[in-house]
Design an enzyme around this catalytic site. Structure first.
Site, PDB file in Angstrom:
ATOM      1  CB  SER A  28      -0.950   0.007   1.194  1.00 60.29           C
ATOM      2  OG  SER A  28      -0.232   0.028   2.419  1.00 60.29           O
ATOM      3  CG  ASP A  29       4.378   1.627   2.466  1.00 55.49           C
ATOM      4  OD1 ASP A  29       4.211   0.563   1.843  1.00 55.49           O
ATOM      5  OD2 ASP A  29       5.321   1.815   3.251  1.00 55.49           O
ATOM      6  CB  CYS A  30       5.380   0.525  -2.462  1.00 54.97           C
ATOM      7  SG  CYS A  30       6.544  -0.180  -1.276  1.00 54.97           S
TER       8      CYS A  30
END
Length: 353
Positions: A98-100
């Site tokens: 998700s954060d990538c």
């Protein structure tokens, strides 16, 4: 020259614990290669430096790293979707995170505001929508599909903050796409971050060391969602926490033991990356406008830590996962000091004008 060393299970530097990239380590060896090869490397380095503002690599590279399709029959293997995402590794890895994905979306949205003559072709709308669909799909699952506590993965402040930041930026540019779902996700994410705050005003960081890292992400996300020092108790407490941990040197230094004990442990010496984490959090919370002295002291320390090569020193391990495995993110020691000093300069110029 830099050379790629592949591990065969022996040697302390080649026993990689990186489940994504295998057992490869980049090492710098000034004597590697023939004189002709070293001369060619130097020629290419000088050519890149000379023409670096004429290249279009930044956006093109991000586009090449996006996962464009799901694995065959992925649902029958209980795999989550990958289409539209970015991974922690290369596109061939295919494991959506998700954060990538959120950070890549933010970068591409910001690059879309710059002339394509400088950064290359913009991302196609459908591919951007695929990325948002993938991000929203994580709301019912884990923020990534591996790591902490091995079997059960718990939502983290850092992933949540990155997603929150990306969705707000996306909503400003594409206000009609999945509007209600995005608005609900933004509200829920901000509330989640506030609820995860510790009694001392900090947030635990899962993917780096540790409370300076988690607090930086939490404050960034809350500020993006409209919280301020004046209207948010959480941000006020976060500032108090960080200021209470500032060392006499003007910097911050956090031990890896913070991750294991889940309590802040001062390392005794300033760390350029921890200092940058804390600086960024305080800058996001507009500490510069209230009392800039703590920020000035930290900035002075960072400037004095810079080496003659322009780099910042390699210090203690700053990366972490599973709350017990530690490693170095090679770019952090240069990336975060540049971000902190650059953001401070930007704020000072904005306030001056």
């Amino acid at each position: 020259m830099w050379k790629l060393t592949t591990g065969e299970g022996r040697g302390p530097w080649l026993q990689s614990k990186n489940g994504f990239l295998g057992r490869q380590v980049w090492e710098f060896d000034p004597d590697a290669g023939t004189p002709e090869e070293r001369a060619e490397v130097e020629r290419l380095r000088e050519d890149f430096t000379k023409h670096r503002f004429q290249r279009k690599a930044s956006q093109d590279l991000l586009l090449r790293l996006q996962v464009l399709s799901n694995p065959p029959n992925y649902e029958s293997y209980y795999r989550h979707r990958s289409k539209g995402s970015w991974t922690l590794s290369s596109v061939d890895n295919g494991w959506s995170v998700s954060d990538c994905t959120a950070e890549a979306v933010k970068a591409l949205l910001l690059l879309s505001k710059i002339s394509s003559d400088l950064v290359g072709d913009q991302i196609e709308q459908d591919r951007l929508y695929d990325a948002i669909d993938c991000i929203l799909s994580f709301m019912v699952l884990n923020p990534s599909e591996s790591f902490r506590n091995i079997v059960n993965d718990y939502p983290s402040v850092e992933c949540t903050s990155s997603v929150l930041d990306a969705l707000i930026l996306f909503k400003e540019t594409y206000p009609k796409y999945r509007t209600r779902e995005i608005e609900k996700c933004i509200q829920d994410a901000a509330l989640f971050i506030e609820k995860k705050q510790n009694n001392d005003g900090s947030w635990y960081g899962s993917w780096a060391i540790c409370f300076t890292y988690g607090t930086m992400f939490a404050v960034r996300g809350l500020v993006a969602a409209g919280r301020t020092y004046d209207n948010s108790y959480a941000i006020r407490e976060a500032c108090n926490f960080l200021l209470s941990k500032q060392q006499s040197t003007g910097g911050w230094g956090e031990s890896f033991l913070s991750s294991e004990t889940e309590e802040y442990v001062d390392s005794g010496n300033p760390n350029a990356v921890n200092t940058s984490f804390a600086m960024l959090a305080l800058i996001y919370a507009r500490q510069v406008e209230r009392d800039p002295l703590p920020i000035y002291r930290a900035a002075r320390l960072l400037i004095n830590m810079q080496l003659e090569t322009g780099e910042f020193p390699q210090q203690e391990h700053i990366g972490c996962f599973n709350s017990s495995l530690y490693f170095n993110y090679a770019n952090y020691r240069n990336l975060y000091p540049i971000m902190a000093l650059g953001e401070l300069r930007r704020r000072l110029l904005a306030n001056k004008n």
